[in-house]
Design an enzyme around this catalytic site. Structure first.
Site, PDB file in Angstrom:
ATOM      1  N   LYS A 114       0.134   4.296  -0.468  1.00  0.00           N
ATOM      2  CA  LYS A 114      -0.476   5.531   0.046  1.00  0.00           C
ATOM      3  C   LYS A 114      -0.170   6.691  -0.902  1.00  0.00           C
ATOM      4  O   LYS A 114      -0.124   6.500  -2.116  1.00  0.00           O
ATOM      5  CB  LYS A 114       0.011   5.787   1.479  1.00  0.00           C
ATOM      6  CG  LYS A 114      -0.166   4.537   2.357  1.00  0.00           C
ATOM      7  CD  LYS A 114       0.036   4.765   3.816  1.00  0.00           C
ATOM      8  CE  LYS A 114      -0.187   3.447   4.555  1.00  0.00           C
ATOM      9  NZ  LYS A 114      -0.148   3.589   5.998  1.00  0.00           N
TER      10      LYS A 114
ATOM     11  N   GLU B 196      -5.907  -4.552  10.529  1.00  0.00           N
ATOM     12  CA  GLU B 196      -4.881  -3.533  10.714  1.00  0.00           C
ATOM     13  C   GLU B 196      -5.167  -2.742  11.990  1.00  0.00           C
ATOM     14  O   GLU B 196      -5.945  -1.775  11.954  1.00  0.00           O
ATOM     15  CB  GLU B 196      -4.870  -2.576   9.518  1.00  0.00           C
ATOM     16  CG  GLU B 196      -4.496  -3.240   8.216  1.00  0.00           C
ATOM     17  CD  GLU B 196      -3.797  -2.273   7.267  1.00  0.00           C
ATOM     18  OE1 GLU B 196      -2.696  -2.606   6.813  1.00  0.00           O
ATOM     19  OE2 GLU B 196      -4.336  -1.190   7.008  1.00  0.00           O
TER      20      GLU B 196
ATOM     21  N   GLY C  86       2.143   2.508  10.683  1.00  0.00           N
ATOM     22  CA  GLY C  86       3.135   3.570  10.530  1.00  0.00           C
ATOM     23  C   GLY C  86       3.811   3.993  11.819  1.00  0.00           C
ATOM     24  O   GLY C  86       4.484   5.018  11.872  1.00  0.00           O
TER      25      GLY C  86
ATOM     26  N   ASN D  64       0.872  -1.178   0.000  1.00  0.00           N
ATOM     27  CA  ASN D  64       0.000   0.000   0.000  1.00  0.00           C
ATOM     28  C   ASN D  64       0.907   1.225   0.000  1.00  0.00           C
ATOM     29  O   ASN D  64       1.462   1.585   1.023  1.00  0.00           O
ATOM     30  CB  ASN D  64      -0.885  -0.044   1.258  1.00  0.00           C
ATOM     31  CG  ASN D  64      -1.699   1.226   1.417  1.00  0.00           C
ATOM     32  OD1 ASN D  64      -1.827   2.013   0.489  1.00  0.00           O
ATOM     33  ND2 ASN D  64      -2.260   1.416   2.613  1.00  0.00           N
TER      34      ASN D  64
ATOM     35  N   HIS E 161      -9.657   1.452   4.345  1.00  0.00           N
ATOM     36  CA  HIS E 161      -8.400   1.615   5.090  1.00  0.00           C
ATOM     37  C   HIS E 161      -8.634   2.585   6.252  1.00  0.00           C
ATOM     38  O   HIS E 161      -9.401   3.541   6.125  1.00  0.00           O
ATOM     39  CB  HIS E 161      -7.305   2.141   4.151  1.00  0.00           C
ATOM     40  CG  HIS E 161      -5.960   2.118   4.796  1.00  0.00           C
ATOM     41  ND1 HIS E 161      -5.549   3.110   5.658  1.00  0.00           N
ATOM     42  CD2 HIS E 161      -4.955   1.215   4.745  1.00  0.00           C
ATOM     43  CE1 HIS E 161      -4.336   2.807   6.101  1.00  0.00           C
ATOM     44  NE2 HIS E 161      -3.953   1.658   5.561  1.00  0.00           N
TER      45      HIS E 161
ATOM     46  N   GLU F 136      -6.989   4.966   7.356  1.00  0.00           N
ATOM     47  CA  GLU F 136      -6.751   6.381   7.054  1.00  0.00           C
ATOM     48  C   GLU F 136      -7.956   6.988   6.358  1.00  0.00           C
ATOM     49  O   GLU F 136      -8.264   8.171   6.541  1.00  0.00           O
ATOM     50  CB  GLU F 136      -5.466   6.524   6.218  1.00  0.00           C
ATOM     51  CG  GLU F 136      -4.234   6.334   7.092  1.00  0.00           C
ATOM     52  CD  GLU F 136      -3.031   5.732   6.388  1.00  0.00           C
ATOM     53  OE1 GLU F 136      -2.977   5.744   5.146  1.00  0.00           O
ATOM     54  OE2 GLU F 136      -2.130   5.241   7.105  1.00  0.00           O
TER      55      GLU F 136
ATOM     56  N   SER G 165       2.964  -1.983  10.396  1.00  0.00           N
ATOM     57  CA  SER G 165       4.401  -2.068  10.645  1.00  0.00           C
ATOM     58  C   SER G 165       4.994  -3.440  10.355  1.00  0.00           C
ATOM     59  O   SER G 165       5.866  -3.904  11.075  1.00  0.00           O
ATOM     60  CB  SER G 165       4.729  -1.618  12.077  1.00  0.00           C
ATOM     61  OG  SER G 165       4.378  -0.256  12.251  1.00  0.00           O
TER      62      SER G 165
HETATM   63  P1  PGA Z   1       2.533   0.408   7.699  1.00  0.00           P
HETATM   64  O1  PGA Z   1       1.108   0.639   6.986  1.00  0.00           O
HETATM   65  O2  PGA Z   1       3.072  -0.888   7.168  1.00  0.00           O
HETATM   66  O3  PGA Z   1       3.358   1.594   7.302  1.00  0.00           O
HETATM   67  O4  PGA Z   1       2.271   0.348   9.173  1.00  0.00           O
HETATM   68  C1  PGA Z   1       0.217  -0.418   6.778  1.00  0.00           C
HETATM   69  C2  PGA Z   1      -1.041   0.086   6.129  1.00  0.00           C
HETATM   70  O5  PGA Z   1      -1.455   1.214   6.423  1.00  0.00           O
HETATM   71  O6  PGA Z   1      -1.657  -0.611   5.317  1.00  0.00           O
END
Ligand code: PGA
Length: 254
Positions: free
Chosen positions: A13, A169, A175, A11, A97, A99, A215
């Site tokens: 982003k 998630e 992140g 992903n 997601h 976000e 992460s």
């Molecule tokens: P990350 O993001 O691996 O940077 O924690 C995962 C995601 O948001 O799908």
């Protein structure tokens, strides 16, 4: 019963220009050449979809969108439809997601509508669920996962459910460098799978893939992906670098 094929998705982003995305594929594709154990998906920004679709031609790498609208088409400035994604060469799409839930008003209801539309357009939907830190600390993890999963599946039948992928998630792990332990993730996955079983039956629940995201890095990929309940990963930060993402895809099976 056949084993669920792991799916590992990048992903990206709001990172990478089309040129950056093409350079990634040039470096990444040789590192996963001949890799058949896992389904590999790159989810670039909409603007780079066409570039990535062209760049992965002839490889086993798939391309997915990071979001879509639930309507077929219409006056929705700034939005992208499932038909557009499909026509551009996407085979997968990320839905709900955290976000998008946090910053763009995504709700359990819009996730459900998007899921129906994605399936109609033959896109493999990767539906994200996961609790906030406050919810975990308040003992609400199970409640949140059950609510998000069951509401996502409203109106879905055992016949139509097959392509659905769920990504667990935990929001506090995205992140942040904090990962759920493999045991925490496996426990959450069992909750999600039991919810799918209640909605669609045990057989369907055993077939659907549940990914972990939050992460995931080259050094923790093996311990997470070797959990029998974890059927792949949705990777943000560590998917931006071709070497790093290739290490995750090539995790060692134990
Ligand atoms: P990350 O993001 O691996 O940077 O924690 C995962 C995601 O948001 O799908």
């Amino acid at each position: 019963m056949s084993k669920r094929k792991p799916l590992i998705a990048a992903n990206w982003k709001m990172y990478k220009t089309p040129a950056d995305a093409a350079a990634f594929v040039t470096a990444f594709a040789p590192l996963v050449k001949g890799h058949t154990r896992d389904e590999i998906v790159l989810c670039p920004s909409f603007l780079s979809v066409a570039t990535v679709v062209a760049a992965v031609k002839g490889t086993a790498i798939h391309v997915g969108g990071q979001n879509m609208h639930w309507q077929e088409e219409g006056a929705f400035t700034g939005e992208t439809s499932a038909a557009m994604l499909h026509a551009a060469g996407c085979t997968h799409v990320v839905i709900g997601h955290s976000e998008r839930r946090q910053f763009f008003g995504e709700t359990d209801e819009t996730v459900n509508q998007k899921l129906h539309t994605a399936l109609k357009h033959k896109l493999v939907p990767i539906v994200c669920v996961g609790e906030l830190l406050a919810e975990r600390e308040g003992g609400l993890t199970e409640e949140v996962l059950l609510r998000q999963t069951s509401k996502a599946l409203v109106g879905i039948t055992a016949e139509t459910a097959k392509p659905i992928v769920i990504a667990y998630e935990p929001v506090w792990a995205i992140g942040t460098g904090k990962t759920a332990t493999p045991e925490m993730a496996a426990e959450a996955h069992l909750i999600i799978r039991s919810c799918i079983a209640r909605a669609l039956g045990r057989e369907v629940a055993e077939q659907l893939r549940i990914l972990y995201g939050g992460s995931v890095k080259p050094d923790n990929a093996s311990s997470l992906l070797n959990q029998p309940e974890i059927d792949g990963a949705l990777v943000g930060g560590a998917s931006l670098d071709p070497q790093s993402f290739a290490k995750i895809v090539n995790y060692i099976e134990s």
